[in-house]
Design an enzyme around this catalytic site. Structure first.
Site, short mmCIF file in Angstrom:
data_model
loop_
_atom_site.label_atom_id
_atom_site.label_comp_id
_atom_site.label_asym_id
_atom_site.label_seq_id
_atom_site.Cartn_x
_atom_site.Cartn_y
_atom_site.Cartn_z
N GLU A 276 -2.46 -19.60 8.36
CA GLU A 276 -3.77 -19.67 9.03
C GLU A 276 -4.90 -19.38 8.05
OE1 GLU A 276 -3.43 -17.01 12.38
OE2 GLU A 276 -2.29 -18.48 13.53
N HIS A 295 -7.00 -20.31 15.32
CA HIS A 295 -6.73 -18.99 15.93
C HIS A 295 -8.02 -18.37 16.46
CE1 HIS A 295 -3.70 -15.41 15.73
NE2 HIS A 295 -4.39 -15.41 16.86
#
Length: 349
Positions: A276, A295
């Site tokens: 991420e 996210h």
């Protein structure tokens, strides 16, 4: 109680500044900040003195040497509490903390509304093919709207994997707003408990086979890691959508790529990744029927403030000897209580 005798530290960032405001209002608490790049001569004394660690939940934003694992615990012999910024606790080795007598808490439920709304938004955007239509209009002339026919969510079936704070809220929204049938897989809840949360308890295979939308909302644990792979995607209906706002590594990204490439499912909404944020050339980002976010499902102004407040209040409760509401490793309590008493001179309740 002498000033600053309870030591708390964090690295890089907090969920919200309200956390610092609440802790700094207490004369018996000292709050230290470190950076990922903090020199050892600065970090070492702070870790050595710390009683509590407020840890960021985004594993890839936190330097590896600040993950709460056995190595960090060895550098922080007085550490009693590790508290995550959010509901997740990816950078925390819970087993290592338990072995060391360290209590782990999270802020589950603090961002439930935000995450549930994000999942619902993904579901509707995908089924109405809004993303595909937007992309087509930006790159083509004379777009044929009949090539972008979507489907209604009204009256369909959603399968929720994990019926905790977020999953329960998704169930409420889908049932209340859209009259959807809610199936759920959660091995930690009884059929009666799930019925009280508005869902029918089913096994995972049954959920995948029957659902028009599959939403992943469980924590990343040893049991859930890799839970959704090639076999599971093959069990889904060809018109079904896969949505995850939980954690990377619960689903197999390569298997999802193949399922989309072979049109075994209709599309996917992905908020969590194995790395991420994912790189722009990630295979999943090449599909028009994949809706992606980095996210950010739980990242709203309201959720951040709520998480910061909850985290601060729970931290102070723990430091004052009370039992926090959101304990991740309850089995550690006897060992933790003994260490707490030796540190502060009284036993926690």
């Amino acid at each position: 109680m002498s000033a600053n005798n309870k030591r708390v530290f964090y690295v890089k960032y907090l969920a919200h500044e309200v956390y610092a405001d609440i802790l700094r209002a207490r004369p018996d608490v000292r709050l230290d900040r470190l950076e990922n790049e903090s020199a050892e001569e600065i970090a070492s004394p702070i870790l050595a003195a710390a009683h509590a660690y407020q840890i960021g939940a985004a594993r890839d934003e936190l330097a590896r040497h600040f993950h709460a694992d056995a190595d960090l615990l060895a550098r922080a012999p007085n550490l009693l509490i590790v508290s995550s910024n959010g509901a997740g606790y990816d950078p925390v080795d819970v087993e290592a903390c338990t072995a060391a007598g360290v209590l782990v808490v999270n802020q589950s439920g603090g961002n439930a509304h935000s995450v549930a709304e994000h999942a619902l938004g993904m579901m509707l955007t995908l089924s109405k093919r809004i993303l595909e239509a937007d992309r087509a209009l930006r790159r083509e002339a004379n777009v044929n709207r009949n090539a972008l026919i979507g489907t209604e969510a009204q009256g369909r079936t959603i399968g929720i994997v994990g019926l905790g704070h977020v999953g329960r809220r998704i169930a409420e929204l889908c049932r209340g707003l859209l009259g959807m049938k809610v199936l759920a897989y959660d091995p930690y809840l009884s059929a009666a408990e799930m019925a009280a949360r508005g869902a029918e308890k089913v096994e995972l295979d049954d959920l995948l086979r029957r659902s028009d939308y599959v939403s992943i909302n469980c924590p990343l644990t040893r049991e859930s890691r890799g839970m959704i792979g090639a076999r599971e995607f093959a069990s889904m209906q060809p018109h079904a959508y896969f949505i995850t706002t939980a954690r990377g590594f619960i689903h197999d990204e390569a298997a999802l790529v193949e399922a989309l490439r072979e049109r075994r499912i209709a599309g996917a909404g992905i908020d969590v990744w194995s790395k991420e944020p994912p790189p722009p050339d990630h295979p999943l980002l090449q599909f028009d029927n994949v809706l992606a976010s980095p996210h950010t499902a739980g990242v709203t102004r309201e959720a951040r403030a709520n998480m910061g407040r909850i985290a601060a209040e729970q931290m102070l409760e723990a430091l004052d000897g009370k039992r926090p509401a959101r304990v991740v490793n309850p089995e550690v309590w006897p060992g933790y209580a003994g260490r707490f008493e030796r540190t502060f001179g009284f036993a926690p309740g």
